[in-house]
Design an enzyme around this catalytic site. Structure first.
Site, PDB file in Angstrom:
ATOM      1  N   CYS A 262       8.454 -18.161 -62.337  1.00 32.89           N
ATOM      2  CA  CYS A 262       8.032 -19.176 -63.303  1.00 32.89           C
ATOM      3  C   CYS A 262       7.698 -20.456 -62.556  1.00 32.89           C
ATOM      4  CB  CYS A 262       9.159 -19.381 -64.311  1.00 32.89           C
ATOM      5  SG  CYS A 262       9.393 -21.066 -64.833  1.00 32.89           S
ATOM      6  N   GLU A 263       6.480 -20.932 -62.750  1.00 30.39           N
ATOM      7  CA  GLU A 263       6.055 -22.084 -61.944  1.00 30.39           C
ATOM      8  C   GLU A 263       6.705 -23.392 -62.394  1.00 30.39           C
ATOM      9  OE1 GLU A 263       1.812 -21.945 -62.211  1.00 30.39           O
ATOM     10  OE2 GLU A 263       1.722 -23.222 -63.982  1.00 30.39           O
ATOM     11  N   HIS A 264       7.341 -23.397 -63.556  1.00 23.77           N
ATOM     12  CA  HIS A 264       7.973 -24.634 -64.029  1.00 23.77           C
ATOM     13  C   HIS A 264       9.372 -24.833 -63.455  1.00 23.77           C
ATOM     14  CE1 HIS A 264       5.137 -23.927 -67.604  1.00 23.77           C
ATOM     15  NE2 HIS A 264       4.578 -24.721 -66.729  1.00 23.77           N
ATOM     16  N   HIS A 265      10.099 -23.741 -63.259  1.00 20.65           N
ATOM     17  CA  HIS A 265      11.483 -23.874 -62.772  1.00 20.65           C
ATOM     18  C   HIS A 265      11.717 -23.162 -61.441  1.00 20.65           C
ATOM     19  CE1 HIS A 265      11.693 -24.305 -67.212  1.00 20.65           C
ATOM     20  NE2 HIS A 265      12.459 -25.305 -66.885  1.00 20.65           N
TER      21      HIS A 265
ATOM     22  N   GLN B  55       3.761 -16.669 -67.912  1.00 20.60           N
ATOM     23  CA  GLN B  55       3.515 -15.309 -68.415  1.00 20.60           C
ATOM     24  C   GLN B  55       2.201 -15.202 -69.198  1.00 20.60           C
ATOM     25  OE1 GLN B  55       6.959 -13.423 -70.235  1.00 20.60           O
ATOM     26  NE2 GLN B  55       5.632 -12.108 -71.463  1.00 20.60           N
TER      27      GLN B  55
ATOM     28  N   HIS C  29      13.001 -14.296 -68.862  1.00 20.97           N
ATOM     29  CA  HIS C  29      12.857 -15.456 -67.988  1.00 20.97           C
ATOM     30  C   HIS C  29      14.231 -16.001 -67.634  1.00 20.97           C
ATOM     31  CE1 HIS C  29       8.428 -16.278 -68.425  1.00 20.97           C
ATOM     32  NE2 HIS C  29       8.628 -15.281 -69.264  1.00 20.97           N
TER      33      HIS C  29
ATOM     34  N   CYS D  64      14.879 -18.663 -66.244  1.00 19.63           N
ATOM     35  CA  CYS D  64      14.971 -20.110 -66.543  1.00 19.63           C
ATOM     36  C   CYS D  64      15.447 -20.320 -67.975  1.00 19.63           C
ATOM     37  CB  CYS D  64      13.641 -20.810 -66.304  1.00 19.63           C
ATOM     38  SG  CYS D  64      12.301 -20.265 -67.359  1.00 19.63           S
TER      39      CYS D  64
HETATM   40 ZN    ZN Z   1      10.670 -21.513 -66.529  1.00 19.88          ZN
END
Ligand code: ZN
Length: 188
Positions: free
Chosen positions: A78-81, A119, A147, A149
């Site tokens: 996941c590119e955010h976390h 995703q 996920h 995250c």
């Molecule tokens: Zn995430």
């Protein structure tokens, strides 16, 4: 190019930021291990292979029914976390006049998964590649992923699964095709 040394140095700073001593025995080789792990999980940041080559091996075949590859394992970040998300992908298409080897379809999943992702985008990229490469009557892609995250931090909703789908051509316009697809993957 991926710079493993830079990742190592950066992770050493993370450890320091956490109040850890990066030179204590258990952590000494951790930055190098983490760098190696990222080079494996995100190997397609540097990928030399071009999109158009992934599904290039095709066979002319007149087949009018749905071809489905179910439960292909997916591992991405996941590119955010920067935590992993894992699950399965279901890929289906109704051919135009060409088909492709099943292993190549599985390869298409990895090609896009091995880079920082969300995703939704991963699902769309896979569907678009099949559509652009094979010019089929339609494409359906569904991803079901957990996920980390979301399960180990934040709202901590263990066991919740995220579904995403991308439907193109007859999968979008034809309710029967769509229903057949969701029934074959057990979602109806
Ligand atoms: Zn995430």
């Amino acid at each position: 190019m991926m710079d493993l040394k830079k990742i190592e140095d950066g992770f050493r700073l993370v450890l320091e930021g956490l109040g850890e001593n990066p030179s204590r025995e258990g952590l000494q080789k951790t930055p190098a291990r983490v760098a190696k792990m990222y080079s494996e999980l995100l190997c397609n940041i540097d990928c030399e292979e071009e999109e158009k080559d992934i599904l290039a091996t095709q066979f002319v075949e007149k087949y009018d029914e749905m071809i489905l590859l179910k439960d292909i394992p997916v591992t991405s970040i996941c590119e955010h976390h920067f935590l992993p998300f894992t699950g399965v992908a279901h890929l289906a298409y109704v051919p135009g006049n060409r088909i492709v080897g099943l292993s190549k379809l599985a390869r298409a999943v990895d090609f896009y998964a091995r880079r920082p992702q969300v995703q939704e985008r991963l699902t769309t990229q896979i569907a678009k590649l099949i559509n652009d490469s094979l010019e089929p009557q339609g494409v359906g892609v569904v991803l079901e992923c957990i996920h980390t995250c979301m399960t180990i931090r934040g709202v901590k909703k263990t066991g919740s699964v995220m579904f995403t789908s991308k439907l193109i051509g007859s999968f979008k316009s034809n309710a029967t095709t769509r229903a057949e697809f969701f029934s074959m993957i057990g979602k109806h």
